[in-house]
Design an enzyme around this catalytic site. Structure first.
Site, PDB file in Angstrom:
ATOM      1  N   GLU A 168      -6.072 -18.638   5.057  1.00 28.67           N
ATOM      2  CA  GLU A 168      -5.710 -17.457   4.257  1.00 28.67           C
ATOM      3  C   GLU A 168      -6.934 -16.796   3.636  1.00 28.67           C
ATOM      4  O   GLU A 168      -6.928 -15.595   3.364  1.00 28.67           O
ATOM      5  CB  GLU A 168      -4.752 -17.859   3.124  1.00 28.67           C
ATOM      6  N   THR A 188      -4.786  -3.781   0.370  1.00 26.74           N
ATOM      7  CA  THR A 188      -4.935  -4.920  -0.539  1.00 26.74           C
ATOM      8  C   THR A 188      -5.721  -4.519  -1.789  1.00 26.74           C
ATOM      9  O   THR A 188      -5.380  -4.917  -2.907  1.00 26.74           O
ATOM     10  CB  THR A 188      -5.664  -6.082   0.178  1.00 26.74           C
TER      11      THR A 188
END
Lengths: 306, 306
Positions: free
Chosen positions: B128, B181
């Site tokens: 991740e 993001t």
């Protein structure tokens, strides 16, 4: 039945990460109250022993809580209340909450229980208002219901009873100093870092999970407070030393009870509770401060008739 | 066994009050991966279908997670990975987490399971890191373990699996817009009011209690987010309208999935899930935005061999 005698237990609020939401009920410390139904309407506090507290109904948490309940019922019933304090006022283990809980619980009994115990929490919280200015429920909820309680919301009131692992015990040390409510509030920051808040709510979720799953290790890992304890603990002489001693002796966690000055530790089993109490006593020997120590099971019944 | 085919499910992170800590696993959406043990050491991504993602091992979450795991084992085994994406990248339902989870799960199988599923979470979280810059576990934990998971702490990693009420269902709508993001981070405040944080951790505690006690009403009362949703929802066109429609149709709660743009609703039972999905679809009809809708059981198994 026109007289009832009740035991109203002491409680620990603000359990580490559970600031303002989590409380638990103690077994070994509490007040006794005798409540009598009388002909004259209203509520009269006839006697208070053990502590110097106001007898005037409107200035006494028990009186205010009782009146809130009778007003809701539109009742003209009358009651006389005797309060025998086993809990020291200002100790941080729910002294005013016990009186408020005992009053509404006892009167509810004498009126043949128009309310459930859960419904009584709101009236008892009204009593808390005159003690602290806010109708908070984090002591009255566990005092009435027993066990661990989570106050999800104060308005509307939403209280959740949470199961208690069988072997869980509490140790409470009460240093007999005064922590002024103004001071314990003044040290709190109005804003906190989001990062710390996330840690805190992760711990609250984990603490609740630990209680449901009897996971003492998880309970221990979650008993942290990143937000309030670092600030409030400076008002309690010896806090860091006591906490270190408790954890070293095997406590699952240790923190400030309510807004202090009492300090609690949670343990698995009575043997460890005694060891932790002894370690805390030793650690406090250097401090020239009078103190009581209580070792208590978690009281799962709350306020009861005795 | 030198080849394994795995299903890697989509997940919802940041479940309302559980920002950064609570996630759940979906059943109806996911990727498939085929992992083959080969002689040449190292990890090669041989094929990706369904999405345009990097094949270079060090730039692909599956590759990075796999390498993290092999490094921990000091293994010189070699693997080839095929990824067939059913989850759209950037949708907010754990696309990168599914790939990371599938890679470590599949390789672990082919190596005769040196690690438990819980131990694999840390390696998948490493994957991740290249997707989001942080080794967060709030998608990889539910993707691997299934059900609801609470990430109490990232460092050290402490993940708790929480039970799931039988009839709980999720509806997810994915508006095909891009939420960058940077933007979804930029709208977050570094500091938050203590009062709101208390509400949030009361809700997190209550949500966990609701899952353990199968209390759908409490679950519904606790599915609120006072901290993040008010800010992030402005990046998702129609969020308020969709949420209102979902709740009106009987959803237990509704919020942003991950950092969006997907929006999830939780329901009790499949019938209500269909009603909620239909209401959300109707509410979105006015918006000229392509979208998918998924209706899914909560997947209690996580990543599995198929």
């Amino acid at each position: 039945m026109d007289t009832v005698r009740v035991f109203c237990p002491a409680t620990i609020a603000n359990i580490s990460c559970g600031f303002d939401v989590l409380g638990l009920c103690l077994d070994a410390v509490g007040d006794e109250m005798i409540i009598k139904k009388v002909d004259r309407p209203g509520v009269v506090i006839t006697k208070i022993t053990g502590q110097d507290l106001p007898l005037e109904t409107e200035k006494n948490v028990a009186g205010v809580a009782a009146l809130a309940m009778l007003n809701a019922l539109k009742s003209d019933a009358g009651f006389e209340i005797e309060i025998h304090k086993g809990i020291k006022a200002g100790s941080g283990i729910g002294s005013s909450a016990a009186s408020a809980a005992g009053a509404v619980f006892g009167i509810n009994k004498l009126l043949n229980e128009p309310f459930t115990k859960a419904e009584l929490v709101a009236f008892a919280a009204e009593g808390e208002k005159i003690a602290s200015g806010v109708a908070h429920a984090d002591n009255v909820a566990p005092a009435l219901l027993g066990g661990f309680t989570l106050v999800r919301s104060c308005d509307p009131l939403d209280v959740i009873a949470i199961p208690v692992p069988d072997e869980l015990m509490a140790v409470v040390i009460h240093p007999q100093i005064e922590v002024r409510t103004e001071d314990s509030r003044a040290v709190l920051k109005e804003n906190i870092p989001l990062k710390k808040a996330i840690v805190q709510w992760g711990n609250v979720g984990a603490l609740v999970a630990a209680l449901y799953s009897n996971d003492y290790e998880l309970l221990s890992r979650s008993l942290h407070d990143e937000i309030v304890e670092p600030h409030r603990s400076i008002l309690i002489p010896g806090f860091d030393k006591l906490k270190k001693a408790a954890l070293k002796a095997g406590a699952l966690g240790c923190g400030i009870s309510g807004s202090g000055p009492s300090i609690f530790a949670l343990t698995k089993g009575e043997t460890n509770a005694k060891e932790v109490a002894s370690a805390m006593k030793n650690a406090y020997a250097d401090f020239d401060i009078q103190h009581d120590i209580h070792i208590s099971k978690i009281n799962t019944k709350g306020t009861v008739v005795i």
